[in-house]
Design a protein around this motif. Sequence first.
Motif, mmCIF file in Angstrom:
data_model
loop_
_atom_site.group_PDB
_atom_site.id
_atom_site.type_symbol
_atom_site.label_atom_id
_atom_site.label_comp_id
_atom_site.label_asym_id
_atom_site.label_seq_id
_atom_site.Cartn_x
_atom_site.Cartn_y
_atom_site.Cartn_z
ATOM 1 N N VAL A 209 0.833 -1.466 -0.070
ATOM 2 C CA VAL A 209 -0.078 0.091 0.008
ATOM 3 C C VAL A 209 1.003 1.415 -0.050
ATOM 4 C CG1 VAL A 209 -1.728 1.119 1.294
ATOM 5 C CG2 VAL A 209 -1.440 -1.159 1.227
ATOM 6 N N THR A 210 0.624 2.132 -0.936
ATOM 7 C CA THR A 210 1.256 3.288 -0.904
ATOM 8 C C THR A 210 0.239 4.584 -1.039
ATOM 9 O OG1 THR A 210 3.147 2.415 -2.447
ATOM 10 C CG2 THR A 210 2.860 5.028 -2.179
ATOM 11 N N VAL A 211 -0.022 5.307 0.151
ATOM 12 C CA VAL A 211 -1.002 6.111 0.191
ATOM 13 C C VAL A 211 -0.487 7.459 0.110
ATOM 14 C CG1 VAL A 211 -2.980 6.975 1.515
ATOM 15 C CG2 VAL A 211 -2.594 4.473 1.255
ATOM 16 N N PRO A 212 -0.611 8.321 -0.697
ATOM 17 C CA PRO A 212 -0.212 9.880 -0.850
ATOM 18 C C PRO A 212 -0.472 10.720 0.357
ATOM 19 C CG PRO A 212 -1.674 9.435 -2.537
ATOM 20 C CD PRO A 212 -1.433 8.172 -1.748
ATOM 21 N N ALA A 213 -0.103 11.638 0.780
ATOM 22 C CA ALA A 213 -0.480 12.584 1.625
ATOM 23 C C ALA A 213 -0.124 13.808 1.385
ATOM 24 C CB ALA A 213 0.279 12.140 3.112
ATOM 25 N N GLN A 214 -1.169 14.593 1.845
ATOM 26 C CA GLN A 214 -1.107 16.183 1.692
ATOM 27 C C GLN A 214 -1.356 16.720 2.979
ATOM 28 O OE1 GLN A 214 -3.232 17.828 -1.577
ATOM 29 N NE2 GLN A 214 -3.151 19.894 -0.770
ATOM 30 N N LYS A 215 -0.470 17.838 3.264
ATOM 31 C CA LYS A 215 0.063 18.443 4.566
ATOM 32 C C LYS A 215 -0.764 20.016 4.355
ATOM 33 C CE LYS A 215 3.528 16.474 6.915
ATOM 34 N NZ LYS A 215 4.763 16.574 7.762
ATOM 35 N N PHE A 216 -1.697 20.523 5.282
ATOM 36 C CA PHE A 216 -1.987 22.107 5.014
ATOM 37 C C PHE A 216 -2.207 22.302 6.719
ATOM 38 C CE2 PHE A 216 -5.598 18.885 4.866
ATOM 39 C CZ PHE A 216 -6.449 19.603 5.635
ATOM 40 N N HIS A 217 -2.680 23.637 6.762
ATOM 41 C CA HIS A 217 -2.679 24.063 8.275
ATOM 42 C C HIS A 217 -4.187 24.575 8.184
ATOM 43 C CE1 HIS A 217 -2.230 26.722 11.713
ATOM 44 N NE2 HIS A 217 -1.415 25.942 11.900
ATOM 45 N N VAL A 218 -4.998 24.235 9.683
ATOM 46 C CA VAL A 218 -6.161 24.688 9.878
ATOM 47 C C VAL A 218 -6.293 25.710 11.036
ATOM 48 C CG1 VAL A 218 -7.355 22.930 8.770
ATOM 49 C CG2 VAL A 218 -6.655 22.698 11.203
ATOM 50 N N THR A 219 -7.232 26.549 11.073
ATOM 51 C CA THR A 219 -7.389 27.392 12.150
ATOM 52 C C THR A 219 -8.588 27.602 12.599
ATOM 53 O OG1 THR A 219 -7.539 29.468 11.038
ATOM 54 C CG2 THR A 219 -5.138 29.052 11.632
ATOM 55 N N ALA A 220 -8.989 28.065 13.539
ATOM 56 C CA ALA A 220 -10.321 28.143 13.795
ATOM 57 C C ALA A 220 -11.362 29.088 12.975
ATOM 58 C CB ALA A 220 -10.651 29.083 15.342
ATOM 59 N N GLY A 221 -12.400 28.183 12.565
ATOM 60 C CA GLY A 221 -13.162 28.785 11.602
ATOM 61 C C GLY A 221 -12.974 28.090 10.183
ATOM 62 N N ASP A 222 -12.089 27.537 10.091
ATOM 63 C CA ASP A 222 -11.734 26.679 8.772
ATOM 64 C C ASP A 222 -12.564 25.633 8.588
ATOM 65 O OD1 ASP A 222 -9.837 28.523 8.357
ATOM 66 O OD2 ASP A 222 -8.007 26.907 8.419
ATOM 67 N N ILE A 223 -12.923 24.727 7.522
ATOM 68 C CA ILE A 223 -14.065 23.973 7.282
ATOM 69 C C ILE A 223 -13.309 22.841 6.307
ATOM 70 C CG2 ILE A 223 -16.042 23.272 6.262
ATOM 71 C CD1 ILE A 223 -17.155 26.386 6.852
ATOM 72 N N VAL A 224 -13.272 21.713 6.642
ATOM 73 C CA VAL A 224 -12.635 20.660 5.711
ATOM 74 C C VAL A 224 -13.855 19.755 5.437
ATOM 75 C CG1 VAL A 224 -11.283 18.610 5.763
ATOM 76 C CG2 VAL A 224 -10.294 20.611 7.280
ATOM 77 N N VAL A 225 -13.845 19.483 4.264
ATOM 78 C CA VAL A 225 -15.354 18.741 3.594
ATOM 79 C C VAL A 225 -14.573 17.433 3.014
ATOM 80 C CG1 VAL A 225 -17.154 18.589 2.172
ATOM 81 C CG2 VAL A 225 -16.699 20.736 3.374
ATOM 82 N N MET A 226 -14.886 16.313 3.525
ATOM 83 C CA MET A 226 -14.188 15.087 2.785
ATOM 84 C C MET A 226 -15.591 14.781 1.946
ATOM 85 S SD MET A 226 -12.380 13.552 6.014
ATOM 86 C CE MET A 226 -11.596 12.128 5.398
ATOM 87 N N THR A 227 -15.172 14.239 0.660
ATOM 88 C CA THR A 227 -16.410 13.604 -0.094
ATOM 89 C C THR A 227 -15.959 12.336 -0.817
ATOM 90 O OG1 THR A 227 -15.129 14.682 -2.328
ATOM 91 C CG2 THR A 227 -16.751 16.053 -0.973
ATOM 92 N N THR A 228 -16.964 11.877 -1.289
ATOM 93 C CA THR A 228 -16.918 10.433 -1.974
ATOM 94 C C THR A 228 -17.540 10.513 -3.282
ATOM 95 O OG1 THR A 228 -17.880 8.086 -1.857
ATOM 96 C CG2 THR A 228 -19.149 9.807 -0.777
ATOM 97 N N ASP A 229 -16.888 9.666 -4.288
ATOM 98 C CA ASP A 229 -17.510 9.498 -5.738
ATOM 99 C C ASP A 229 -18.766 9.128 -5.595
ATOM 100 O OD1 ASP A 229 -16.723 7.069 -5.208
ATOM 101 O OD2 ASP A 229 -15.405 6.930 -6.815
ATOM 102 N N GLY A 230 -19.217 8.539 -4.382
ATOM 103 C CA GLY A 230 -20.891 8.230 -4.683
ATOM 104 C C GLY A 230 -21.713 8.903 -4.527
#
Length: 168
Positions: free
Chosen positions: A134-155
């Motif tokens: 398994v090779t799973v790529p990763a991406q780093k970023f920074h979040v602060t109060a009020g930021d929103i992360v929306v994870m989606t599915t292709d479904g």
Amino acid sequence: PRVRRQRQMCIRDSRMMDMGLNQKQTVAALYVVLSDGMGSGSRARIDSALACSLTSRLIKSGISLSAVLETVNTSLMVKSADESFATLDICRIDLNSGEAVIYKAGAAATYIKSGDRMSRAVLSSQPIGSGGSVTVPAQKFHVTAGDIVVMTTDGAFLDEEWLSRELS
């Protein structure tokens, strides 16, 4: 800076974990795990539930993420004589520093709304259960109060313009 936590989960087969401090972990972290079984119906639902449940339990037990991914990959490979694939999307947020990392195995885009800026995390990889290492790529970023992360599915269909307007 301390990250304020707001949670809203809309997808039934996803699992969310809030990990506090423990002996194996020196920082408080929030993990969000999202999986979508390939295909449709009960078989896809079982594959995604297995991927989410096993991933969640192994992370909570303190196992390294690379070992978690290998275990979930192998579990899906051996669970039946038929092929069992599932996307796996893991977001880890350090609640003290705000450092976030998204890991994607065949998963759809993740959107990060920070201030008036919207960015996408799209990483190309094979779904979990597809065999081999398994090779799973990763991406780093920074979040602060009020930021929103929306994870989606292709479904589900997602109109990015609509999402941007909704989050404004």
